[in-house]
Design a protein around this motif. Structure first.
Motif, PDB file in Angstrom:
ATOM      1  N   LYS A 160      -8.533 -47.637  66.494  1.00 55.34           N
ATOM      2  CA  LYS A 160      -7.561 -48.705  66.243  1.00 55.34           C
ATOM      3  C   LYS A 160      -8.102 -49.789  65.309  1.00 55.34           C
ATOM      4  O   LYS A 160      -7.358 -50.669  64.878  1.00 55.34           O
ATOM      5  CB  LYS A 160      -7.142 -49.348  67.577  1.00 55.34           C
ATOM      6  CG  LYS A 160      -6.387 -48.405  68.511  1.00 55.34           C
ATOM      7  CD  LYS A 160      -6.074 -49.099  69.830  1.00 55.34           C
ATOM      8  CE  LYS A 160      -5.352 -48.153  70.786  1.00 55.34           C
ATOM      9  NZ  LYS A 160      -5.079 -48.810  72.106  1.00 55.34           N
ATOM     10  N   ILE A 161      -9.389 -49.724  65.020  1.00 54.08           N
ATOM     11  CA  ILE A 161     -10.030 -50.778  64.227  1.00 54.08           C
ATOM     12  C   ILE A 161      -9.722 -50.652  62.745  1.00 54.08           C
ATOM     13  O   ILE A 161      -9.491 -51.636  62.051  1.00 54.08           O
ATOM     14  CB  ILE A 161     -11.559 -50.746  64.454  1.00 54.08           C
ATOM     15  CG1 ILE A 161     -11.884 -51.098  65.909  1.00 54.08           C
ATOM     16  CG2 ILE A 161     -12.271 -51.713  63.509  1.00 54.08           C
ATOM     17  CD1 ILE A 161     -13.362 -50.953  66.249  1.00 54.08           C
ATOM     18  N   TRP A 204     -10.455 -53.505  58.269  1.00 59.98           N
ATOM     19  CA  TRP A 204     -10.852 -53.366  59.660  1.00 59.98           C
ATOM     20  C   TRP A 204     -10.734 -54.682  60.396  1.00 59.98           C
ATOM     21  O   TRP A 204     -10.962 -55.752  59.846  1.00 59.98           O
ATOM     22  CB  TRP A 204     -12.247 -52.787  59.789  1.00 59.98           C
ATOM     23  CG  TRP A 204     -13.338 -53.464  59.011  1.00 59.98           C
ATOM     24  CD1 TRP A 204     -14.137 -54.485  59.420  1.00 59.98           C
ATOM     25  CD2 TRP A 204     -13.777 -53.141  57.674  1.00 59.98           C
ATOM     26  NE1 TRP A 204     -15.040 -54.813  58.448  1.00 59.98           N
ATOM     27  CE2 TRP A 204     -14.851 -54.003  57.370  1.00 59.98           C
ATOM     28  CE3 TRP A 204     -13.367 -52.205  56.724  1.00 59.98           C
ATOM     29  CZ2 TRP A 204     -15.514 -53.965  56.145  1.00 59.98           C
ATOM     30  CZ3 TRP A 204     -14.041 -52.172  55.513  1.00 59.98           C
ATOM     31  CH2 TRP A 204     -15.090 -53.026  55.237  1.00 59.98           C
ATOM     32  N   ASN A 205     -10.350 -54.568  61.666  1.00 55.15           N
ATOM     33  CA  ASN A 205     -10.158 -55.720  62.541  1.00 55.15           C
ATOM     34  C   ASN A 205     -10.769 -55.377  63.898  1.00 55.15           C
ATOM     35  O   ASN A 205     -10.379 -54.391  64.527  1.00 55.15           O
ATOM     36  CB  ASN A 205      -8.663 -56.028  62.690  1.00 55.15           C
ATOM     37  CG  ASN A 205      -8.418 -57.353  63.392  1.00 55.15           C
ATOM     38  OD1 ASN A 205      -9.143 -57.731  64.308  1.00 55.15           O
ATOM     39  ND2 ASN A 205      -7.375 -58.062  62.977  1.00 55.15           N
ATOM     40  N   GLY A 206     -11.726 -56.185  64.343  1.00 54.76           N
ATOM     41  CA  GLY A 206     -12.445 -55.898  65.578  1.00 54.76           C
ATOM     42  C   GLY A 206     -11.736 -56.323  66.849  1.00 54.76           C
ATOM     43  O   GLY A 206     -12.312 -56.197  67.936  1.00 54.76           O
ATOM     44  N   LYS A 207     -10.498 -56.788  66.758  1.00 53.99           N
ATOM     45  CA  LYS A 207      -9.777 -57.276  67.945  1.00 53.99           C
ATOM     46  C   LYS A 207      -9.695 -56.238  69.065  1.00 53.99           C
ATOM     47  O   LYS A 207      -9.921 -56.580  70.234  1.00 53.99           O
ATOM     48  CB  LYS A 207      -8.377 -57.747  67.549  1.00 53.99           C
ATOM     49  CG  LYS A 207      -7.618 -58.432  68.672  1.00 53.99           C
ATOM     50  CD  LYS A 207      -6.282 -58.977  68.181  1.00 53.99           C
ATOM     51  CE  LYS A 207      -5.534 -59.669  69.319  1.00 53.99           C
ATOM     52  NZ  LYS A 207      -4.218 -60.203  68.866  1.00 53.99           N
ATOM     53  N   PRO A 208      -9.354 -54.966  68.781  1.00 58.86           N
ATOM     54  CA  PRO A 208      -9.304 -53.986  69.878  1.00 58.86           C
ATOM     55  C   PRO A 208     -10.645 -53.825  70.598  1.00 58.86           C
ATOM     56  O   PRO A 208     -10.682 -53.445  71.771  1.00 58.86           O
ATOM     57  CB  PRO A 208      -8.911 -52.681  69.162  1.00 58.86           C
ATOM     58  CG  PRO A 208      -8.215 -53.125  67.921  1.00 58.86           C
ATOM     59  CD  PRO A 208      -8.943 -54.367  67.500  1.00 58.86           C
ATOM     60  N   LEU A 209     -11.729 -54.127  69.908  1.00 61.12           N
ATOM     61  CA  LEU A 209     -13.072 -53.994  70.464  1.00 61.12           C
ATOM     62  C   LEU A 209     -13.568 -55.304  71.076  1.00 61.12           C
ATOM     63  O   LEU A 209     -14.655 -55.365  71.647  1.00 61.12           O
ATOM     64  CB  LEU A 209     -14.035 -53.531  69.361  1.00 61.12           C
ATOM     65  CG  LEU A 209     -15.371 -52.919  69.741  1.00 61.12           C
ATOM     66  CD1 LEU A 209     -15.173 -51.669  70.588  1.00 61.12           C
ATOM     67  CD2 LEU A 209     -16.189 -52.590  68.498  1.00 61.12           C
ATOM     68  N   GLU A 214     -13.081 -59.460  60.860  1.00 59.73           N
ATOM     69  CA  GLU A 214     -11.971 -58.915  60.078  1.00 59.73           C
ATOM     70  C   GLU A 214     -12.392 -58.904  58.612  1.00 59.73           C
ATOM     71  O   GLU A 214     -12.831 -59.925  58.080  1.00 59.73           O
ATOM     72  CB  GLU A 214     -10.711 -59.764  60.266  1.00 59.73           C
ATOM     73  CG  GLU A 214      -9.456 -59.164  59.666  1.00 59.73           C
ATOM     74  CD  GLU A 214      -8.207 -59.954  60.027  1.00 59.73           C
ATOM     75  OE1 GLU A 214      -7.138 -59.625  59.492  1.00 59.73           O
ATOM     76  OE2 GLU A 214      -8.315 -60.906  60.839  1.00 59.73           O
ATOM     77  N   ASN A 215     -12.287 -57.734  57.973  1.00 56.98           N
ATOM     78  CA  ASN A 215     -12.758 -57.621  56.601  1.00 56.98           C
ATOM     79  C   ASN A 215     -12.073 -56.442  55.920  1.00 56.98           C
ATOM     80  O   ASN A 215     -11.275 -55.727  56.535  1.00 56.98           O
ATOM     81  CB  ASN A 215     -14.279 -57.445  56.563  1.00 56.98           C
ATOM     82  CG  ASN A 215     -14.907 -58.050  55.321  1.00 56.98           C
ATOM     83  OD1 ASN A 215     -14.261 -58.141  54.273  1.00 56.98           O
ATOM     84  ND2 ASN A 215     -16.159 -58.462  55.423  1.00 56.98           N
ATOM     85  N   SER A 216     -12.410 -56.224  54.651  1.00 58.71           N
ATOM     86  CA  SER A 216     -11.827 -55.106  53.909  1.00 58.71           C
ATOM     87  C   SER A 216     -12.780 -54.678  52.799  1.00 58.71           C
ATOM     88  O   SER A 216     -13.707 -55.411  52.437  1.00 58.71           O
ATOM     89  CB  SER A 216     -10.469 -55.498  53.311  1.00 58.71           C
ATOM     90  OG  SER A 216     -10.622 -56.533  52.350  1.00 58.71           O
TER      91      SER A 216
END
Length: 262
Positions: A160-161, A204-209, A214-216
């Motif tokens: 999900k990241i 990518w977004n680390g919220k699920p983890l 958050e970066n690209s």
């Protein structure tokens, strides 16, 4: 699970009472994974009767903050607490093991206190490069990479990241979760190489983890008419070499003499 001898720090005053070394030879300490178990290794077999790998009804551990789970005997000297859920990343836990319930000890040694930390979760995204899946027309491409976590994480959470898109169109990402529980290989598929150069945007977004990251990263997709060096990197392990990636596959019979200089 990290096991350390009784010379390590405990919860009460920073040191373990040397008297405990006569009963406990090792215990979980230091920084452990959020999915670890907590163990106590006794110096001798317990005087109480118990079945191996069967949940113990009597409360032998207490944690602050509280951890729900079950306690089992691994063998006649090793007792293990198995958390029901993942422990909180970055959290310090104080633990009490009721030693007096499993063997006869002096009253001031009936409760053994110790402390451990749960590893703080984090992750990095590494892009290995872009490759063609069709050496003839060279239209369809794939981007390969790795998502590496500091601590173990569920595979469905990992997936999900990361997201990917080309020209505003969402791209499919397939995953390979191998033997290394902290490394997850990914492949971005169906990337189209056209007459004009374009790009694939990985986000990518680390919220699920539970990670505030958050970066690209933008990966260049060259036009069909453009032949160029896409990437160069030095690889140190398992052996040293320099990797050079081109936009188009090279002829297998191509001689490289005189083309690369150091």
């Amino acid at each position: 699970t990290s096991i350390f001898t009784c010379n390590n720090k405990s919860h009460a005053d920073g040191k373990v009472d040397p008297a405990f070394s006569g009963y406990i030879s090792a215990f979980t300490s230091g920084t452990i994974s959020s999915k670890s178990t907590i163990r106590i290794l006794l110096t001798e077999e317990s005087s109480t009767k118990h079945e191996l790998n069967t949940p113990v009804e009597e409360e032998l551990f207490d944690f602050d903050p509280d951890i729900k789970g079950k306690t089992v005997w691994i063998d006649n000297r090793t007792i293990e607490f198995r958390p029901e859920n993942m422990m909180t990343p970055g959290q310090e836990y104080s633990a009490t093991f009721y030693l007096g319930k499993v063997m006869e000890v002096h009253s001031n040694l009936s409760e053994f206190e110790f402390v451990f930390d749960v590893m703080k979760q984090d992750f990095e995204v590494y892009v290995d490069g872009i490759k063609t899946t069709d050496k003839q027309k060279m239209i369809w491409q794939r981007v390969f990479g790795t998502l590496a976590t500091a601590d173990e994480a569920d595979n469905n959470v990992i997936e999900k990241i990361l997201s990917a898109e080309q020209n505003g169109k969402k791209l499919k990402i397939s995953w390979e979760h191998g033997a290394d529980i902290n490394k997850h290989r990914f492949t971005v598929d169906s990337i189209r190489r056209g007459e004009k150069a374009s790009s694939v945007v990985l986000k990518w977004n680390g919220k699920p983890l539970g990670v505030d990251v958050e970066n690209s990263k933008t990966v260049e997709v060259p036009s069909l008419s453009d032949f160029k060096v896409m990437d160069m990197k030095v690889v140190q392990s398992p052996e040293q070499y320099i990797s050079i990636q081109f936009s188009d596959p090279l002829m297998e019979s191509q001689l490289l003499d005189g083309l690369i200089h150091f």
